[in-house]
Write an enzyme that holds these catalytic residues in place. Structure first.
Site, PDB file in Angstrom:
ATOM      1  N   GLY A 114      24.149 123.711   1.963  1.00  0.00           N
ATOM      2  CA  GLY A 114      23.110 124.434   2.694  1.00  0.00           C
ATOM      3  C   GLY A 114      22.770 125.776   2.054  1.00  0.00           C
ATOM      4  O   GLY A 114      21.652 126.264   2.201  1.00  0.00           O
ATOM      5  N   GLU A 117      20.357 124.962  -0.586  1.00  0.00           N
ATOM      6  CA  GLU A 117      19.111 124.570   0.096  1.00  0.00           C
ATOM      7  C   GLU A 117      18.378 125.785   0.656  1.00  0.00           C
ATOM      8  O   GLU A 117      17.148 125.857   0.589  1.00  0.00           O
ATOM      9  CB  GLU A 117      19.437 123.565   1.204  1.00  0.00           C
ATOM     10  CG  GLU A 117      19.946 122.246   0.632  1.00  0.00           C
ATOM     11  CD  GLU A 117      20.492 121.309   1.687  1.00  0.00           C
ATOM     12  OE1 GLU A 117      21.327 121.758   2.517  1.00  0.00           O
ATOM     13  OE2 GLU A 117      20.092 120.136   1.697  1.00  0.00           O
ATOM     14  N   GLU A 137      27.870 117.975  -0.716  1.00  0.00           N
ATOM     15  CA  GLU A 137      28.019 117.229   0.537  1.00  0.00           C
ATOM     16  C   GLU A 137      28.701 115.885   0.331  1.00  0.00           C
ATOM     17  O   GLU A 137      29.448 115.423   1.188  1.00  0.00           O
ATOM     18  CB  GLU A 137      26.643 117.008   1.190  1.00  0.00           C
ATOM     19  CG  GLU A 137      26.013 118.273   1.766  1.00  0.00           C
ATOM     20  CD  GLU A 137      25.169 119.063   0.783  1.00  0.00           C
ATOM     21  OE1 GLU A 137      25.270 118.832  -0.452  1.00  0.00           O
ATOM     22  OE2 GLU A 137      24.390 119.921   1.245  1.00  0.00           O
TER      23      GLU A 137
END
Ligand code: CO8
Length: 263
Positions: A114, A117, A137
């Site tokens: 994240g 991201e 992930e």
């Protein structure tokens, strides 16, 4: 500067000292892991800055050790499928992409999952030499959920994106720059200063034109070339309704520096 639960906010700017907003992720014990309340706070703050007429550019940063080490794994660990789907877990991440003013990520250290991201949701990434980008992930038995398979692929291409998403391997700052993920690399202690300088440079421009330029570049990711070019030309035409467009061209012709008034 103002300290919230997970963020530290401050303002700077050479012409208007409130024109550049700095948002620092401040959850050091968890390497800025992006728990739900942190993301909620970030969303509120970014929306406020977007609506503040003084603000012309935003810098988002973490610490020298970590931009953000990802979504909060301890928070997610116990979630079940019905819980994540019923509350539409992480859907609010998409709101960050709707911010109309430029957001520059100043990334030192870890930008994982994240965190990578979130950096990619920003408009420009400046990285410190110690930056490490990854979509790890898969090592947790899951996949990216906020752009790691989509934004990353558009930016670095299929092969490198597949490699990153299928192995979780770290990509260093130089490699990230070569791949186009990062626009410039700096010594760690210079990254934030350089991002603030960049924001200040942008803040010298006309706000409505900054917004139009960002929107037009982002269209390139959403439409065909013909539609994007039409959109760009219409937006270009629309700048002829702005006093700042008259000022910019007049200043050039008269060999002086333009003085924009955001109108
Ligand atoms: N979540 C929760 N806590 C974290 C996270 C995280 N992502 N990363 C680090 N921490 C915590 C550690 O648990 C540790 O806490 P404690 O002191 O209580 O044990 C503290 O931060 C310091 O971390 P380490 O001791 O591990 O520090 P190291 O320097 O040894 O290692 C690393 C640093 C390599 C960054 C390591 O912490 C690590 O691998 N972290 C996890 C990275 C990761 O897998 N990130 C991806 C998470 S999944 C994800 O982002 C899914 C995205 C889905 C869509 C977006 C939704 C938000």
């Amino acid at each position: 500067s103002k300290t919230l639960e997970y963020l530290i906010l401050s303002r700077t700017g050479s012409t208007n000292p409130r024109s550049v907003a700095l948002v620092q992720l401040n959850r050091p014990k968890a390497l800025n892991a992006l728990c739900d309340p942190l993301m909620a706070e970030l969303n509120v703050v970014l929306k406020e800055l977007d609506a503040d007429p003084d603000v012309k550019a935003i810098v988002l940063t973490g610490s020298e050790k970590a931009f953000a080490a990802g979504a909060d794994i301890k928070e997610m660990q116990a979630f079940s499928y019905d819980q994540v789907i019923n509350r539409n877990f992480i859907a609010n991440w998409a709101d960050i992409a709707k911010i109309r003013k430029p957001v520059i990520a100043a990334v030192n250290g870890f930008a994982l999952g994240g965190g990578c991201e979130l950096a990619m949701t920003c408009d420009i990434i400046y990285a410190g030499e110690n930056a490490k980008f990854a979509q790890p992930e898969i090592k947790l038995g899951t996949i990216a959920g906020a752009g790691g398979t989509q934004r990353l692929t558009r930016v670095v291409g299929k092969s490198k994106s597949m490699e990153m998403n299928l192995t979780g391997d770290f990509v260093g700052a130089k490699e990230a720059e070569q791949a186009g993920l990062v626009s410039k690399v700096f010594p760690v202690d210079k990254t934030l200063d350089e991002a603030l300088k960049l924001a200040d440079k942008i803040a010298q421009m006309s706000l409505p034109v900054i917004i139009l330029a960002k929107e037009a570049v982002n269209k390139a990711y959403e439409t065909t070339l013909t539609t994007g070019l039409d959109f760009e030309r219409r937006s270009f035409h629309s700048t002829f309704g702005l006093a700042d467009r008259t000022e910019g061209m007049t200043a050039f012709v008269n060999k002086r520096v333009a003085k924009f008034e955001d109108k």
